[in-house]
Design a protein around this motif. Sequence first.
Motif, PDB file in Angstrom:
ATOM      1  N   LYS A  40       0.829  -1.201   0.000  1.00 24.12           N
ATOM      2  CA  LYS A  40       0.000   0.000   0.000  1.00 24.12           C
ATOM      3  C   LYS A  40       0.869   1.258   0.000  1.00 24.12           C
ATOM      4  O   LYS A  40       0.576   2.223  -0.714  1.00 24.12           O
ATOM      5  CB  LYS A  40      -0.931  -0.010   1.214  1.00 24.12           C
ATOM      6  CG  LYS A  40      -1.870   1.138   1.291  1.00 24.12           C
ATOM      7  CD  LYS A  40      -2.930   1.051   0.218  1.00 24.12           C
ATOM      8  CE  LYS A  40      -3.976   2.118   0.427  1.00 24.12           C
ATOM      9  NZ  LYS A  40      -5.136   1.933  -0.405  1.00 24.12           N
ATOM     10  N   ILE A  41       1.934   1.257   0.780  1.00 28.34           N
ATOM     11  CA  ILE A  41       2.855   2.394   0.808  1.00 28.34           C
ATOM     12  C   ILE A  41       3.437   2.626  -0.582  1.00 28.34           C
ATOM     13  O   ILE A  41       3.490   3.755  -1.066  1.00 28.34           O
ATOM     14  CB  ILE A  41       3.979   2.166   1.848  1.00 28.34           C
ATOM     15  CG1 ILE A  41       3.420   2.300   3.270  1.00 28.34           C
ATOM     16  CG2 ILE A  41       5.136   3.147   1.632  1.00 28.34           C
ATOM     17  CD1 ILE A  41       4.389   1.881   4.365  1.00 28.34           C
ATOM     18  N   GLU A  42       3.855   1.572  -1.248  1.00 30.20           N
ATOM     19  CA  GLU A  42       4.413   1.685  -2.596  1.00 30.20           C
ATOM     20  C   GLU A  42       3.380   2.220  -3.577  1.00 30.20           C
ATOM     21  O   GLU A  42       3.685   3.076  -4.414  1.00 30.20           O
ATOM     22  CB  GLU A  42       4.942   0.330  -3.065  1.00 30.20           C
ATOM     23  CG  GLU A  42       5.600   0.375  -4.423  1.00 30.20           C
ATOM     24  CD  GLU A  42       6.796   1.319  -4.483  1.00 30.20           C
ATOM     25  OE1 GLU A  42       7.014   1.902  -5.560  1.00 30.20           O
ATOM     26  OE2 GLU A  42       7.492   1.466  -3.461  1.00 30.20           O
ATOM     27  N   ALA A  43       2.142   1.765  -3.484  1.00 33.05           N
ATOM     28  CA  ALA A  43       1.088   2.240  -4.381  1.00 33.05           C
ATOM     29  C   ALA A  43       0.812   3.730  -4.156  1.00 33.05           C
ATOM     30  O   ALA A  43       0.639   4.489  -5.118  1.00 33.05           O
ATOM     31  CB  ALA A  43      -0.189   1.429  -4.165  1.00 33.05           C
ATOM     32  N   VAL A  44       0.789   4.166  -2.912  1.00 30.42           N
ATOM     33  CA  VAL A  44       0.541   5.577  -2.607  1.00 30.42           C
ATOM     34  C   VAL A  44       1.708   6.431  -3.111  1.00 30.42           C
ATOM     35  O   VAL A  44       1.498   7.498  -3.690  1.00 30.42           O
ATOM     36  CB  VAL A  44       0.299   5.783  -1.098  1.00 30.42           C
ATOM     37  CG1 VAL A  44       0.305   7.259  -0.730  1.00 30.42           C
ATOM     38  CG2 VAL A  44      -1.002   5.129  -0.687  1.00 30.42           C
ATOM     39  N   ARG A  45       2.930   5.979  -2.915  1.00 27.56           N
ATOM     40  CA  ARG A  45       4.094   6.722  -3.423  1.00 27.56           C
ATOM     41  C   ARG A  45       4.045   6.845  -4.937  1.00 27.56           C
ATOM     42  O   ARG A  45       4.329   7.909  -5.496  1.00 27.56           O
ATOM     43  CB  ARG A  45       5.388   6.031  -2.999  1.00 27.56           C
ATOM     44  CG  ARG A  45       5.739   6.257  -1.557  1.00 27.56           C
ATOM     45  CD  ARG A  45       7.070   5.644  -1.205  1.00 27.56           C
ATOM     46  NE  ARG A  45       7.397   5.914   0.181  1.00 27.56           N
ATOM     47  CZ  ARG A  45       8.117   5.128   0.950  1.00 27.56           C
ATOM     48  NH1 ARG A  45       8.610   4.003   0.464  1.00 27.56           N
ATOM     49  NH2 ARG A  45       8.370   5.448   2.199  1.00 27.56           N
ATOM     50  N   ARG A  46       3.688   5.762  -5.614  1.00 22.04           N
ATOM     51  CA  ARG A  46       3.605   5.770  -7.079  1.00 22.04           C
ATOM     52  C   ARG A  46       2.527   6.749  -7.543  1.00 22.04           C
ATOM     53  O   ARG A  46       2.737   7.548  -8.463  1.00 22.04           O
ATOM     54  CB  ARG A  46       3.301   4.363  -7.591  1.00 22.04           C
ATOM     55  CG  ARG A  46       3.481   4.185  -9.068  1.00 22.04           C
ATOM     56  CD  ARG A  46       3.332   2.729  -9.525  1.00 22.04           C
ATOM     57  NE  ARG A  46       3.651   1.730  -8.528  1.00 22.04           N
ATOM     58  CZ  ARG A  46       2.755   0.910  -7.951  1.00 22.04           C
ATOM     59  NH1 ARG A  46       1.495   0.952  -8.299  1.00 22.04           N
ATOM     60  NH2 ARG A  46       3.120   0.038  -7.045  1.00 22.04           N
ATOM     61  N   ARG A  47       1.359   6.719  -6.882  1.00 26.27           N
ATOM     62  CA  ARG A  47       0.256   7.618  -7.243  1.00 26.27           C
ATOM     63  C   ARG A  47       0.652   9.080  -7.029  1.00 26.27           C
ATOM     64  O   ARG A  47       0.367   9.942  -7.858  1.00 26.27           O
ATOM     65  CB  ARG A  47      -0.984   7.269  -6.436  1.00 26.27           C
ATOM     66  CG  ARG A  47      -2.220   8.035  -6.853  1.00 26.27           C
ATOM     67  CD  ARG A  47      -3.482   7.555  -6.156  1.00 26.27           C
ATOM     68  NE  ARG A  47      -3.380   7.628  -4.711  1.00 26.27           N
ATOM     69  CZ  ARG A  47      -3.486   6.583  -3.881  1.00 26.27           C
ATOM     70  NH1 ARG A  47      -3.715   5.373  -4.355  1.00 26.27           N
ATOM     71  NH2 ARG A  47      -3.397   6.731  -2.581  1.00 26.27           N
ATOM     72  N   GLU A  48       1.343   9.386  -5.919  1.00 23.57           N
ATOM     73  CA  GLU A  48       1.773  10.761  -5.656  1.00 23.57           C
ATOM     74  C   GLU A  48       2.805  11.216  -6.675  1.00 23.57           C
ATOM     75  O   GLU A  48       2.786  12.371  -7.110  1.00 23.57           O
ATOM     76  CB  GLU A  48       2.315  10.879  -4.236  1.00 23.57           C
ATOM     77  CG  GLU A  48       1.232  10.817  -3.179  1.00 23.57           C
ATOM     78  CD  GLU A  48       1.777  10.872  -1.763  1.00 23.57           C
ATOM     79  OE1 GLU A  48       3.012  10.900  -1.581  1.00 23.57           O
ATOM     80  OE2 GLU A  48       0.954  10.873  -0.838  1.00 23.57           O
ATOM     81  N   ALA A  49       3.703  10.325  -7.086  1.00 25.36           N
ATOM     82  CA  ALA A  49       4.696  10.679  -8.104  1.00 25.36           C
ATOM     83  C   ALA A  49       4.018  10.937  -9.446  1.00 25.36           C
ATOM     84  O   ALA A  49       4.366  11.884 -10.160  1.00 25.36           O
ATOM     85  CB  ALA A  49       5.730   9.563  -8.242  1.00 25.36           C
TER      86      ALA A  49
ATOM     87  N   ALA B 234       2.350  14.327  -9.317  1.00 26.39           N
ATOM     88  CA  ALA B 234       3.317  15.418  -9.424  1.00 26.39           C
ATOM     89  C   ALA B 234       3.742  15.627 -10.871  1.00 26.39           C
ATOM     90  O   ALA B 234       3.839  16.761 -11.339  1.00 26.39           O
ATOM     91  CB  ALA B 234       4.528  15.136  -8.540  1.00 26.39           C
ATOM     92  N   VAL B 235       3.961  14.536 -11.601  1.00 23.34           N
ATOM     93  CA  VAL B 235       4.340  14.645 -13.010  1.00 23.34           C
ATOM     94  C   VAL B 235       3.191  15.253 -13.804  1.00 23.34           C
ATOM     95  O   VAL B 235       3.399  16.118 -14.664  1.00 23.34           O
ATOM     96  CB  VAL B 235       4.732  13.262 -13.581  1.00 23.34           C
ATOM     97  CG1 VAL B 235       4.847  13.302 -15.091  1.00 23.34           C
ATOM     98  CG2 VAL B 235       6.037  12.792 -12.961  1.00 23.34           C
ATOM     99  N   GLY B 236       1.966  14.838 -13.523  1.00 27.84           N
ATOM    100  CA  GLY B 236       0.804  15.390 -14.216  1.00 27.84           C
ATOM    101  C   GLY B 236       0.649  16.881 -13.980  1.00 27.84           C
ATOM    102  O   GLY B 236       0.321  17.636 -14.890  1.00 27.84           O
ATOM    103  N   GLU B 237       0.896  17.328 -12.756  1.00 25.87           N
ATOM    104  CA  GLU B 237       0.781  18.756 -12.457  1.00 25.87           C
ATOM    105  C   GLU B 237       1.870  19.554 -13.157  1.00 25.87           C
ATOM    106  O   GLU B 237       1.634  20.681 -13.584  1.00 25.87           O
ATOM    107  CB  GLU B 237       0.829  18.980 -10.944  1.00 25.87           C
ATOM    108  CG  GLU B 237      -0.436  18.521 -10.250  1.00 25.87           C
ATOM    109  CD  GLU B 237      -0.350  18.615  -8.736  1.00 25.87           C
ATOM    110  OE1 GLU B 237       0.680  19.097  -8.214  1.00 25.87           O
ATOM    111  OE2 GLU B 237      -1.317  18.210  -8.077  1.00 25.87           O
TER     112      GLU B 237
END
Length: 113
Positions: A29-38, A41-44
């Motif tokens: 879950k931690i890895e999935a959340v980190r991936r989603r946040e990254a 950030a790229v999308g923004e």
Amino acid sequence: MNDDLPPDLPRLEAIETYLQLSLDRVRAKIEAVRRREAERAVGEQNRPPVPDWMVEVGLNRDALPVAVHAGDCHMAGKRVRGVDADTARRALAEGVEACSHCRPDVELGFVEG
């Protein structure tokens, strides 16, 4: 010492297995959340800049403009295109309605607010 664990090996091993599976789920879950946040950030970073002014058009593709909005107006619909200040002023001069929320007519010096 307050030892609330069972004394026998089979039950201790079962608890260990449960904790290991739980830890694996938490790490996934931690890895999935980190991936989603990254990805967010790229999308923004890749998002196009907000235009200074927008003209909202009608339903069909040849429709005339129906409203002028400031670039950050939350009331602008989905059928908008970014324009420069001169184009926005020209639209207001031609009778296109100014948004009553963001008041582009005041910002553009078209009327006194």
